[in-house]
Every structure is written in structure tokens, then in C-alpha cells.
Design an enzyme around this catalytic site. Structure first.
Site, PDB file in Angstrom:
ATOM      1  N   HIS A 251       2.258  -9.534 -10.413  1.00 17.09           N
ATOM      2  CA  HIS A 251       3.118 -10.305 -11.309  1.00 17.09           C
ATOM      3  C   HIS A 251       3.560 -11.579 -10.596  1.00 17.09           C
ATOM      4  O   HIS A 251       3.425 -11.710  -9.374  1.00 17.09           O
ATOM      5  CB  HIS A 251       4.356  -9.492 -11.705  1.00 17.09           C
TER       6      HIS A 251
ATOM      7  N   ASP B 188       7.086 -14.187 -10.310  1.00 16.27           N
ATOM      8  CA  ASP B 188       8.526 -14.160 -10.557  1.00 16.27           C
ATOM      9  C   ASP B 188       8.908 -15.262 -11.535  1.00 16.27           C
ATOM     10  O   ASP B 188       8.295 -16.326 -11.563  1.00 16.27           O
ATOM     11  CB  ASP B 188       9.301 -14.343  -9.252  1.00 16.27           C
TER      12      ASP B 188
ATOM     13  N   HIS C 248       1.761 -11.739  -6.886  1.00 11.29           N
ATOM     14  CA  HIS C 248       1.903 -10.819  -5.760  1.00 11.29           C
ATOM     15  C   HIS C 248       2.085  -9.390  -6.244  1.00 11.29           C
ATOM     16  O   HIS C 248       2.360  -9.140  -7.421  1.00 11.29           O
ATOM     17  CB  HIS C 248       3.086 -11.237  -4.874  1.00 11.29           C
TER      18      HIS C 248
ATOM     19  N   ARG D  80       9.099   2.418   2.721  1.00 12.72           N
ATOM     20  CA  ARG D  80       9.272   0.971   2.860  1.00 12.72           C
ATOM     21  C   ARG D  80      10.393   0.504   1.937  1.00 12.72           C
ATOM     22  O   ARG D  80      10.477   0.923   0.775  1.00 12.72           O
ATOM     23  CB  ARG D  80       7.973   0.246   2.505  1.00 12.72           C
TER      24      ARG D  80
END
Length: 345
Positions: free
Chosen positions: A218, A220, A276, A286
Site C-alpha cells: 500500500h 500512505d 511498501h 517485530r
């Protein structure tokens, strides 16, 4: 149906207790894709903000080629970033039923939940998040009703203050690389009433990472996004030149700067809006923390007039952040096409 289940139904959230599952459930099983390879021979630029003589030009080049870069010597104390990671892990290691007390409503911007882009995909992502605007005290009291949540709130509020300051600095450098002056940037009018949202990301250990997705590809919607990631790799950016995914490996204390759709519009498509994604792994939990920075919701954003001429007409019509978010909520990664200025095609 209890009130918590009703909240999830209203918010279109399907919770998963990641600690309780032994295998990858069908709801989270993605078909592996080999359409684009992983490229390990390239890396996004790392820019030292202390080197003020070169930083602006390096940022401009990075925005044009990648739409993403990392910055070091950015002014945010490493101790604060370490405490930010500690408090983020503290939240996400809570029992599932405790996290659900602070669930994000369907109309709200803050609280606990799954990625907002989940509705655009047939499978769910192996991740969870928690969004904060201003003081998180109300939700923090729900998360830790019997324990002290003061430190969590203090860290999150201080982090927002520091991220806002760095965002304003980066806006000046990014737009300055386009030849815009301080007065031009000031005239934009977004810094006085800028909008910021802090989002904590959690990517738990995954039993079958090759068939799971942490966060699907996607862009931002913001002007720019600042990201602090822990020392576990997972972020990848799409390299349009080589048609492949490039890991953005963590650097101790560094902040990732990601150009968003609104900056792509303002630059008249000169700067890339970075596509990304986040992948998961089997061993490490993570976490990362993103800060989304944008203009006042009712401020019109359009290609900067200094960047247009008869040979470079404005490619996009004026749009507010609210209008663009509505377009993104409907059309997702095709939102930029929806607002494209057809008279310039």
C-alpha cells in the site's frame, strides 16, 4: 452477544489471539506470490541530517527515485526511542481479552484493532495495531485498569511531540529540495494546524511466514510518514526501476521517512509515493511505530504552482486530506487515479 463482540462486529474486526494458535489459520493464509523478486543488492538511501550542506539534495534525489529513505542524527533521543519500543511491546504482550477493552470503533481513529486496509483483501494480515492522537489516557486506563499507565502515556505524548517537530523539519527539507522557499512552505499553512497520528504496529511470531502477510502492499495517504522500527527486519519497499522488493533494514536509532500520496500530489508526481509492505518471521516478534503527518483536514492540497507550467500541467485536482481519505477508503491504491486531472492527460 456481549458488548465486546458487538463492538468488533460494528468495527468489522475479527480478533485473533496470536499466542493461542499453533498453525496458520485459513483466514490468514495468503497464496505465495513470485511476481516480483526480493532484491538484496540495493538499499534505500541513509541520510545524515547533521550534514546540512548535502542533506537537502540527497533527500530530493531519494524522493524522486525511491519515495523513502532513512535519516540519522535527526534529533530524537535514542533513549526515548528505546522507551517507545519497550512501551509498545508492553502493550502488545497483554492478553488478548485485555487489549480488546480498548478496541477502535468503526468511526474512531484511535484504539486497538487490525489494519484499516484489511477490508480490501480476502485474507487477514498477521498483525495488530494501536492508534493514538494526543493523550492515550482513556484507552490506557482500559488496558491497565489495575496498574500504573502513567509512563506509557508520558512516552507516547513525548514521542508525538518529537515526531511532529521532526516532521516539520522534514517537510522543509523535502519541499526545499524542489526549490521552494521557507516562505513558500510557511504559506502552505499546514504546520500551524498539522494533523498527526501515532500508530503502534505489532507483527507476532508466525508459524508459517512464507504464507502470511504482515501488512499488504500500500501507499500512505499522508504528506509523509516517520517510522521507527525495532532491530528485526520486515519493512520492504517496491523499487519501480528494477521491479522488485527491497528490504529497508533497521539501523540503530534511525528513522524511516516515507513519502505519502499528498506529497506526491504537491510535487506534481515528481516525488514517488512509496509502495511498501511488511513481512513476518517465525522467530521474532517485530514492532514498529509510525507517525502519519498531514495538513489540516479541510486544507486544499494541489500541485504546487511553482512546479507547473505549460509543459508540466497540474496532474491532480485540488483535494483536502479528508476528501482524499474518503477516496482512499473507497478506491484504495487507485485513489490517485480517481483525483487525476483529466484535462492534463
Amino acid at each position: 452477544m456481549n458488548s465486546m463482540s458487538e463492538s468488533f462486529k460494528a468495527a468489522n474486526i475479527i480478533p485473533l489471539d496470536f499466542k493461542a494458535v499453533l498453525g496458520l489459520p485459513d483466514s490468514h493464509t495468503w497464496t505465495p506470490t513470485t511476481e516480483y523478486p526480493l532484491i538484496l543488492t540495493e538499499s534505500v538511501p541513509v541520510i545524515d541530517l547533521f550534514d546540512s550542506s548535502n542533506a537537502m539534495s540527497l533527500i530530493g534525489n531519494a524522493c524522486e527515485k525511491w519515495g523513502v529513505f532513512q535519516v540519522i542524527n535527526h534529533g530524537i533521543a535514542i533513549d526515548l526511542l528505546s522507551e517507545l519500543e519497550l512501551q509498545t511491546r508492553r502493550l502488545f504482550t497483554l492478553p488478548a481479552d485485555q487489549k480488546l477493552r480498548a478496541v477502535r470503533s468503526s468511526e474512531g481513529f484511535t484504539g486497538y484493532g487490525l489494519p484499516r486496509i484489511s477490508s480490501f483483501f480476502p485474507k487477514l494480515m498477521w498483525s495488530e495495531g494501536f492508534s493514538i492522537m494526543g493523550s492515550p489516557a482513556e484507552h490506557a486506563r482500559q488496558l491497565w485498569p489495575q496498574d500504573d499507565h502513567t509512563n506509557f502515556c508520558n512516552v507516547m505524548e513525548q514521542c508525538q511531540k518529537e515526531m511532529m517537530g521532526l516532521s516539520e523539519k522534514m517537510i522543509g527539507l523535502v519541499l526545499g529540495s524542489l526549490g521552494l522557499t521557507h516562505e513558500d512552505v510557511k504559506g502552505l499553512g499546514c504546520q500551524a494546524q498539522a494533523q498527526g497520528l501515532l500508530h503502534l504496529n505489532s507483527y507476532p511470531e508466525c508459524p508459517d511466514p512464507s504464507r502470511a502477510m504482515g501488512l499488504a502492499p500500500h501507499t500512505d495517504s499522508s504528506l509523509l510518514t516517520l517510522l521507527y522500527q525495532c532491530n528485526t527486519s520486515g519493512l520492504q519497499v517496491f523499487a519501480h526501476d528494477t521491479l522488485g522488493w527491497v528490504p529497508v533494514d533497521p539501523i540503530t536509532g534511525a528513522i524511516v521517512v516515507n513519502i505519502g500520496d499528498l506529497m506526491h500530489i504537491m510535487s506534481n508526481a515528481r516525488f514517488k509515493s512509496a509502495l511498501h509492505r511488511a513481512v513476518v518471521n517465525k522467530i521474532h516478534h517485530r514492532v514498529s511505530v509510525a507517525y502519519f503527518y498531514g495538513p489540516p483536514r479541510d486544507l486544499k492540497v494541489s500541485p504546487w504552482i511553482k512546479l507547473t507550467d505549460p509543459d508540466h500541467p497540474p496532474l491532480y485536482r485540488p483535494v483536502t486530506w479528508k476528501e482524499y481519505l474518503d477516496a482512499k477508503a473507497t478506491h484504495f491504491n487507485k485513489a490517485l487515479e480517481v483525483i487525476r486531472n483529466t484535462t492534463s492527460s
